[in-house]
Design a protein around this motif. Structure first.
Motif, short mmCIF file in Angstrom:
data_model
loop_
_atom_site.label_atom_id
_atom_site.label_comp_id
_atom_site.label_asym_id
_atom_site.label_seq_id
_atom_site.Cartn_x
_atom_site.Cartn_y
_atom_site.Cartn_z
N ARG A 145 -7.54 0.89 9.71
CA ARG A 145 -6.16 0.50 10.06
C ARG A 145 -5.70 1.21 11.14
NH1 ARG A 145 -3.40 2.87 4.23
NH2 ARG A 145 -4.74 1.17 3.11
N HIS A 146 -6.52 2.01 11.78
CA HIS A 146 -6.00 2.82 13.10
C HIS A 146 -6.36 2.07 14.36
CE1 HIS A 146 -10.00 5.11 12.48
NE2 HIS A 146 -9.99 4.49 13.66
N LEU A 147 -7.05 0.70 14.00
CA LEU A 147 -7.87 0.22 15.19
C LEU A 147 -6.73 -0.64 15.94
CD1 LEU A 147 -11.23 -0.67 13.86
CD2 LEU A 147 -10.59 1.07 15.54
N ALA A 148 -5.37 -0.84 15.63
CA ALA A 148 -4.61 -1.71 16.52
C ALA A 148 -4.41 -1.14 17.83
CB ALA A 148 -3.20 -1.67 15.66
N ILE A 213 -2.79 -6.70 1.50
CA ILE A 213 -1.28 -6.63 0.86
C ILE A 213 -1.33 -6.33 -0.58
CG2 ILE A 213 1.00 -7.73 1.15
CD1 ILE A 213 0.00 -9.13 3.49
N SER A 214 -1.60 -5.06 -0.99
CA SER A 214 -0.97 -4.70 -2.45
C SER A 214 0.51 -4.35 -2.81
CB SER A 214 -2.18 -3.69 -2.76
OG SER A 214 -2.00 -2.51 -2.14
N ASP A 215 1.10 -3.67 -1.64
CA ASP A 215 2.34 -3.20 -1.77
C ASP A 215 3.44 -3.86 -1.13
OD1 ASP A 215 1.04 -1.13 -3.49
OD2 ASP A 215 0.92 0.18 -1.65
N GLY A 216 3.27 -5.15 -0.53
CA GLY A 216 4.00 -5.84 0.40
C GLY A 216 3.67 -5.78 1.62
N LEU A 217 3.97 -6.66 2.33
CA LEU A 217 4.03 -6.96 3.92
C LEU A 217 4.51 -5.69 4.73
CD1 LEU A 217 3.05 -8.82 6.41
CD2 LEU A 217 5.03 -9.70 6.49
N ALA A 218 5.89 -5.31 4.10
CA ALA A 218 6.54 -4.09 4.92
C ALA A 218 5.86 -2.74 4.90
CB ALA A 218 7.86 -4.08 4.41
N SER A 219 5.45 -2.62 3.61
CA SER A 219 4.57 -1.23 3.41
C SER A 219 3.12 -1.36 4.34
CB SER A 219 4.22 -1.16 1.93
OG SER A 219 3.60 0.02 1.77
N GLU A 220 2.38 -2.23 4.24
CA GLU A 220 1.08 -2.57 4.99
C GLU A 220 1.28 -2.58 6.30
OE1 GLU A 220 -1.00 -2.11 2.47
OE2 GLU A 220 -0.06 -2.97 0.74
N ALA A 221 2.32 -3.20 6.93
CA ALA A 221 2.33 -3.44 8.30
C ALA A 221 2.84 -1.90 8.73
CB ALA A 221 3.66 -4.27 8.46
N ASN A 222 3.49 -1.11 8.17
CA ASN A 222 3.84 0.23 8.57
C ASN A 222 2.63 1.09 8.55
OD1 ASN A 222 6.72 1.10 9.15
ND2 ASN A 222 7.11 -0.70 7.74
N GLU A 223 1.62 0.91 7.59
CA GLU A 223 0.64 1.68 7.49
C GLU A 223 -0.28 1.27 8.74
OE1 GLU A 223 0.03 2.27 2.76
OE2 GLU A 223 -1.14 0.69 3.64
N ILE A 224 -0.37 0.09 9.13
CA ILE A 224 -1.22 0.00 10.34
C ILE A 224 -0.47 0.66 11.54
CG2 ILE A 224 -1.94 -1.95 12.12
CD1 ILE A 224 -2.49 -3.52 9.47
N GLU A 226 1.70 3.07 11.84
CA GLU A 226 1.62 4.50 11.67
C GLU A 226 0.25 4.98 12.00
OE1 GLU A 226 2.80 5.86 7.77
OE2 GLU A 226 4.79 5.04 7.92
N ALA A 227 -0.70 4.48 11.35
CA ALA A 227 -2.31 5.09 11.50
C ALA A 227 -2.62 4.80 13.01
CB ALA A 227 -3.15 4.17 10.55
N SER A 228 -1.99 3.66 13.69
CA SER A 228 -2.46 3.28 14.97
C SER A 228 -1.47 3.77 16.07
CB SER A 228 -2.61 1.73 15.12
OG SER A 228 -3.46 1.18 14.32
N ARG A 301 6.56 3.75 22.14
CA ARG A 301 6.24 3.51 20.74
C ARG A 301 6.38 4.53 19.68
NH1 ARG A 301 0.36 2.28 23.30
NH2 ARG A 301 -0.07 4.63 23.62
N SER A 302 6.62 4.41 18.53
CA SER A 302 6.83 5.16 17.57
C SER A 302 6.08 5.19 16.12
CB SER A 302 8.19 5.66 17.38
OG SER A 302 8.90 4.32 17.32
N GLY A 303 5.14 4.25 16.19
CA GLY A 303 4.63 3.87 14.86
C GLY A 303 5.57 3.22 13.95
N ARG A 304 6.50 2.16 14.29
CA ARG A 304 7.38 1.46 13.63
C ARG A 304 7.17 0.06 13.32
NH1 ARG A 304 12.41 4.69 15.69
NH2 ARG A 304 12.25 6.54 14.37
N VAL A 305 7.80 -0.78 12.49
CA VAL A 305 7.57 -2.18 12.44
C VAL A 305 9.19 -2.76 12.46
CG1 VAL A 305 7.05 -4.16 11.05
CG2 VAL A 305 5.73 -1.83 10.77
N TYR A 306 9.30 -3.74 13.63
CA TYR A 306 10.55 -4.22 13.46
C TYR A 306 10.54 -5.90 13.13
CZ TYR A 306 11.50 -0.11 16.15
OH TYR A 306 11.70 1.11 16.41
N LEU A 307 11.65 -6.37 12.43
CA LEU A 307 11.47 -7.69 12.39
C LEU A 307 12.69 -8.40 12.98
CD1 LEU A 307 10.47 -9.73 10.09
CD2 LEU A 307 12.81 -9.09 8.76
#
Ligand SMILES: Nc1ncnc2c1ncn2[C@@H]1O[C@H](COP(=O)(O)OP(=O)(O)OP(=O)(O)O)[C@@H](O)[C@H]1O
Ligand SMILES: Cc1ncc(C[n+]2csc(CCOP(=O)(O)O)c2C)c(N)n1
Ligand SMILES: [Mg+2]
Ligand SMILES: [Mg+2]
Ligand SMILES: [Mg+2]
Length: 327
Positions: A145-148, A213-224, A226-228, A301-307
């Motif tokens: 996940r940290h490769l983005a 995607i086990s917990d939903g797109l919002a959760s998994e996108a945030n994991e990428i 944050e990790a990256s 950047r701050s490890g966030r996801v925007y819609l």
């Protein structure tokens, strides 16, 4: 049938993986491995949390329990090889029903050439499955996940929201006759397809960040993100959904595709220069692929996801979704 007869009954009588030295039948399993990386994951399935006897037949419970685990291997780029099953069996479940759970395991493990190499059997008050999977991947093709990276394309496989739509159809009081493609949505809930074929097909691409995607797109996108340590921007109108998805209430559509989970699709990022290779991989693996956003190349950047929504202001897509300990 007692515990030991049960174990004899569920043991495989031959193994597909040539690296196995001892499967079931001793204190532990033994396999040999020399050049690839070994990838291990565990996911549990618990009665009245992940399923109820009203929403799933025993066969589906086994099938989905292993599918969810294989999905984590696919999300690491690994090929599935082995699995182990811990099972707690309540007194009100018949041996026939437990056999059907194992038939579910067998069906999907067969498909991926996996071997059951161990586990544990206990009695309990609720049906609990604890599945461990083991797979292998070449050293320089692990999809962390940290490769983005800045400027990457953000993509997703399949359609989102189907699984929770299926659960809705299985549990809601309104009659199913009112809806189209009922069998499709229920199938996606009960027997999800882990995206192993796609994950293998992208092996030619050196760097891909990936999450299932086990917990939903919002959760998994945030994991990428944050990790990256990158910011991800997602376009609302690019989120892929099934043609009949718009028959559900608007609020539910939004809730399920962003926060629902259990779709077991892959979400990832790749360099724009590798996008055409990704499209080719999707074609040969017969997988739907959608470009849904990009990784910001701005400095702050701050490890966030925007819609991004048409005609509306950009909002932060928070790490909300299925969360077992939100209380
Ligand atoms: N009880 C636990 N003990 C040790 N490690 C854990 C425990 N629960 C989770 N982990 C580890 O935390 C990390 C994230 O786990 P998580 O279950 O959130 O990921 P996932 O399996 O991809 O998602 P999901 O369970 O929703 O399918 C993994 O490395 C996992 O092995
Ligand atoms: C009867 C019933 N009620 C609710 C749900 C919904 N549900 C349960 S677990 C989960 C997220 C993934 O879990 P995990 O993080 O453990 O992989 C979701 C969306 C269901 N499937 N069945
Ligand atoms: Mg997990
Ligand atoms: Mg995962
Ligand atoms: Mg989870």
């Amino acid at each position: 049938m007692d515990e030991f007869q049960f174990i004899k009954h569920i043991e495989q009588n031959f193994y597909r993986q040539s690296t196995i030295r001892k499967g079931t039948g001793d204190d532990a399993a033994v396999f040999t491995q020399n050049y690839q990386e070994t990838v291990v994951a565990k996911d549990m399935l618990v009665e009245n949390v992940h399923f109820s006897r009203k929403t799933m037949e025993p066969f589906h419970i086994g099938y989905k329990g292993l599918a969810a685990n294989i999905s984590d291997l696919a999300a690491m780029g690994a090929s599935p090889a082995f699995y182990l099953v811990g099972i707690s069996i309540p007194p009100n479940w018949s041996i026939k029903e437990i056999e059907d759970i194992y038939n579910g395991f067998k069906a999907i493990s067969n498909h991926y050439g996996m071997d059951l190499i161990g586990g544990d059997t206990v009695s309990g008050n609720e049906l609990v499955l604890s599945v461990t999977v083991i797979g292998f991947v070449n050293k320089n093709r692990i999809r962390y996940r940290h490769l983005a990276k800045d400027g990457d394309v953000v993509f997703v496989t399949g359609h989102l929201g189907d699984s929770q739509a299926g659960l809705h159809l299985l549990t809601s009081a309104t009659s199913m006759e009112r809806f189209n493609d009922v069998d499709y949505f229920i199938h996606r809930h009960r027997m999800p397809t882990p995206r192993v074929k796609f994950s293998k097909a992208i092996e030619t691409i050196p760097r891909v960040s990936l999450n299932d995607i086990s917990d939903g797109l919002a959760s998994e996108a945030n994991e990428i993100a944050e990790a990256s340590q990158v910011d991800i921007i997602i376009f609302d109108k690019k989120i892929p959904s099934h043609p009949s998805y718009n028959q559900f209430p608007l609020n539910d559509q939004k809730k399920w595709k962003y926060f629902g989970g259990e779709d077991f699709e892959l979400l990832g990022t790749v360099s724009p220069s590798d996008w055409s290779k990704l499209e080719e991989a999707a074609r040969i693996s017969d997988t739907r692929l959608s470009k849904i956003g990009y990784v910001s190349d701005k400095k702050d950047r701050s490890g966030r996801v925007y819609l991004e929504r048409t005609g509306q202001s950009r909002i932060q897509l928070k790490k909300e979704g299925y969360n077992h300990l939100s209380r």
